[in-house]
Design an enzyme around this catalytic site. Sequence first.
Site, PDB file in Angstrom:
ATOM      1  N   ASP A  45       0.833  -1.202   0.000  1.00  0.00           N
ATOM      2  CA  ASP A  45       0.000   0.000   0.000  1.00  0.00           C
ATOM      3  C   ASP A  45       0.872   1.259   0.000  1.00  0.00           C
ATOM      4  O   ASP A  45       0.547   2.252  -0.656  1.00  0.00           O
ATOM      5  CB  ASP A  45      -0.900   0.022   1.242  1.00  0.00           C
ATOM      6  CG  ASP A  45      -1.998  -1.028   1.173  1.00  0.00           C
ATOM      7  OD1 ASP A  45      -2.485  -1.309   0.062  1.00  0.00           O
ATOM      8  OD2 ASP A  45      -2.352  -1.576   2.239  1.00  0.00           O
ATOM      9  N   ASP A 150      -4.897  14.977  21.373  1.00  0.00           N
ATOM     10  CA  ASP A 150      -3.672  14.782  20.584  1.00  0.00           C
ATOM     11  C   ASP A 150      -3.831  15.282  19.159  1.00  0.00           C
ATOM     12  O   ASP A 150      -2.861  15.709  18.543  1.00  0.00           O
ATOM     13  CB  ASP A 150      -3.306  13.292  20.524  1.00  0.00           C
ATOM     14  CG  ASP A 150      -2.637  12.807  21.807  1.00  0.00           C
ATOM     15  OD1 ASP A 150      -2.505  13.636  22.739  1.00  0.00           O
ATOM     16  OD2 ASP A 150      -2.255  11.627  21.877  1.00  0.00           O
TER      17      ASP A 150
HETATM   18  P1  NAD Z   1       3.643   2.088   6.834  1.00  0.00           P
HETATM   19  O1  NAD Z   1       4.599   1.298   6.053  1.00  0.00           O
HETATM   20  O2  NAD Z   1       3.941   2.340   8.266  1.00  0.00           O
HETATM   21  O3  NAD Z   1       2.192   1.468   6.619  1.00  0.00           O
HETATM   22  C1  NAD Z   1       1.369   1.330   7.623  1.00  0.00           C
HETATM   23  C2  NAD Z   1       0.348   0.226   7.319  1.00  0.00           C
HETATM   24  O4  NAD Z   1      -0.799   0.865   6.787  1.00  0.00           O
HETATM   25  C3  NAD Z   1       0.753  -0.834   6.302  1.00  0.00           C
HETATM   26  O5  NAD Z   1       0.403  -2.087   6.830  1.00  0.00           O
HETATM   27  C4  NAD Z   1      -0.093  -0.519   5.079  1.00  0.00           C
HETATM   28  O6  NAD Z   1      -0.442  -1.680   4.339  1.00  0.00           O
HETATM   29  C5  NAD Z   1      -1.307   0.045   5.748  1.00  0.00           C
HETATM   30  N1  NAD Z   1      -2.147   0.887   4.893  1.00  0.00           N
HETATM   31  C6  NAD Z   1      -1.785   1.949   4.135  1.00  0.00           C
HETATM   32  N2  NAD Z   1      -2.876   2.426   3.506  1.00  0.00           N
HETATM   33  C7  NAD Z   1      -3.921   1.633   3.877  1.00  0.00           C
HETATM   34  C8  NAD Z   1      -5.296   1.653   3.584  1.00  0.00           C
HETATM   35  N3  NAD Z   1      -5.834   2.578   2.798  1.00  0.00           N
HETATM   36  N4  NAD Z   1      -6.079   0.722   4.165  1.00  0.00           N
HETATM   37  C9  NAD Z   1      -5.575  -0.214   4.990  1.00  0.00           C
HETATM   38  N5  NAD Z   1      -4.275  -0.280   5.313  1.00  0.00           N
HETATM   39  C10 NAD Z   1      -3.463   0.663   4.761  1.00  0.00           C
HETATM   40  O7  NAD Z   1       3.451   3.490   6.184  1.00  0.00           O
HETATM   41  P2  NAD Z   1       3.255   3.786   4.664  1.00  0.00           P
HETATM   42  O8  NAD Z   1       3.321   2.491   3.912  1.00  0.00           O
HETATM   43  O9  NAD Z   1       4.124   4.916   4.307  1.00  0.00           O
HETATM   44  O10 NAD Z   1       1.728   4.267   4.656  1.00  0.00           O
HETATM   45  C11 NAD Z   1       1.359   5.491   5.227  1.00  0.00           C
HETATM   46  C12 NAD Z   1       0.023   5.251   5.835  1.00  0.00           C
HETATM   47  O11 NAD Z   1       0.207   4.470   6.982  1.00  0.00           O
HETATM   48  C13 NAD Z   1      -0.664   6.511   6.300  1.00  0.00           C
HETATM   49  O12 NAD Z   1      -1.457   7.071   5.282  1.00  0.00           O
HETATM   50  C14 NAD Z   1      -1.497   6.000   7.458  1.00  0.00           C
HETATM   51  O13 NAD Z   1      -2.835   5.762   7.090  1.00  0.00           O
HETATM   52  C15 NAD Z   1      -0.866   4.691   7.839  1.00  0.00           C
HETATM   53  N6  NAD Z   1      -0.425   4.788   9.213  1.00  0.00           N
HETATM   54  C16 NAD Z   1      -1.164   4.155  10.134  1.00  0.00           C
HETATM   55  C17 NAD Z   1      -0.822   4.282  11.458  1.00  0.00           C
HETATM   56  C18 NAD Z   1      -1.676   3.587  12.464  1.00  0.00           C
HETATM   57  O14 NAD Z   1      -2.584   2.851  12.057  1.00  0.00           O
HETATM   58  N7  NAD Z   1      -1.436   3.814  13.751  1.00  0.00           N
HETATM   59  C19 NAD Z   1       0.264   5.024  11.864  1.00  0.00           C
HETATM   60  C20 NAD Z   1       1.004   5.653  10.887  1.00  0.00           C
HETATM   61  C21 NAD Z   1       0.639   5.531   9.542  1.00  0.00           C
END
Ligand code: NAD
Length: 271
Positions: A45, A150
């Site tokens: 993703d 936050d």
């Molecule tokens: P990353 O590699 O840390 O990915 C985080 C996870 O989010 C991965 O498992 C990826 O598959 C999943 N992901 C990304 N988009 C998704 C979607 N639309 N639906 C379901 N899962 C999804 O970071 P990255 O790959 O650079 O992706 C950035 C995204 O990660 C941000 O847009 C944010 O939504 C997500 N994120 C989530 C958290 C959290 O859930 N606490 C924290 C930071 C970032």
Amino acid sequence: MKIAIYHNNNEQTLAVTKQLTTLLKQHHLVIDNDHPDLVITVGGDGTLLGAFHHYEHCVDQISFVGIHTGHLGFYTDWRGYEVATLVDKIATMQPQLVAYPLLKGVITYADGSPNDEFLALNESSLKRLSETLRIDVYISGEFFESFRGDGLCVSTPTGSTAYNKSVGGAVLHPKLETLQMAEVASINNLVYRTLSAPIVIAPDDWIDLRPEVADDYVITVDEFANNNRPLQQIHYEIAKERIHFARYRTHRFWDRVEGAFIGSKEHNNEI
Ligand code: NAD
């Protein structure tokens, strides 16, 4: 049709990318990473998010298809070992094009410097890490609430399964023409009160976040984060642009949700 390949650099991805390049050439399909009609991503993703931002200047003219080389992805329909089937389909059939909403953000700075605009595929959030953040929230120009906590996260329907879900937002079907705002650790007591529930706005609604003046905010836009200047407001609305995915086979959104988060059913490759 001109095809771009956008990939991450892990070992498995590089092997799939090599095979993909060979197969596209064998089918006499043109590879053009600068002016593509179709962008094939290889990775996860995060790779598709990277490709979206790389090509966001022409996002309305292109479509995306994702191959995943890691675990099951939300934006990736194909697995690495299916690359030959995918190329065959690209060469021989018209895909179904599905278009999903994007988030547009406009940042107004407190020092009067020019506004910044951005598009997000998943979400944008406003957070403060050092102290409690206070944000006045306006919906379609009307004051709604004073938030303390936050931060706040505004997500697209396709982004609803990402950070939004982690902070307690609802999972939305990506066909919905809406945005969702979810709270991140709000303070609710006798003094401070917020709705304490995610909200889903109408297609013609917009959200303005006006934080108290400080210079230690973090604004996230998908995988990016910045905190460079004191800001006055972030304005969020549904973008005019949409992201298009080229579907070379059907998939059911709720099967993907079940497969990614629950995993109690037998799935075939189409999930
Ligand atoms: P990353 O590699 O840390 O990915 C985080 C996870 O989010 C991965 O498992 C990826 O598959 C999943 N992901 C990304 N988009 C998704 C979607 N639309 N639906 C379901 N899962 C999804 O970071 P990255 O790959 O650079 O992706 C950035 C995204 O990660 C941000 O847009 C944010 O939504 C997500 N994120 C989530 C958290 C959290 O859930 N606490 C924290 C930071 C970032």
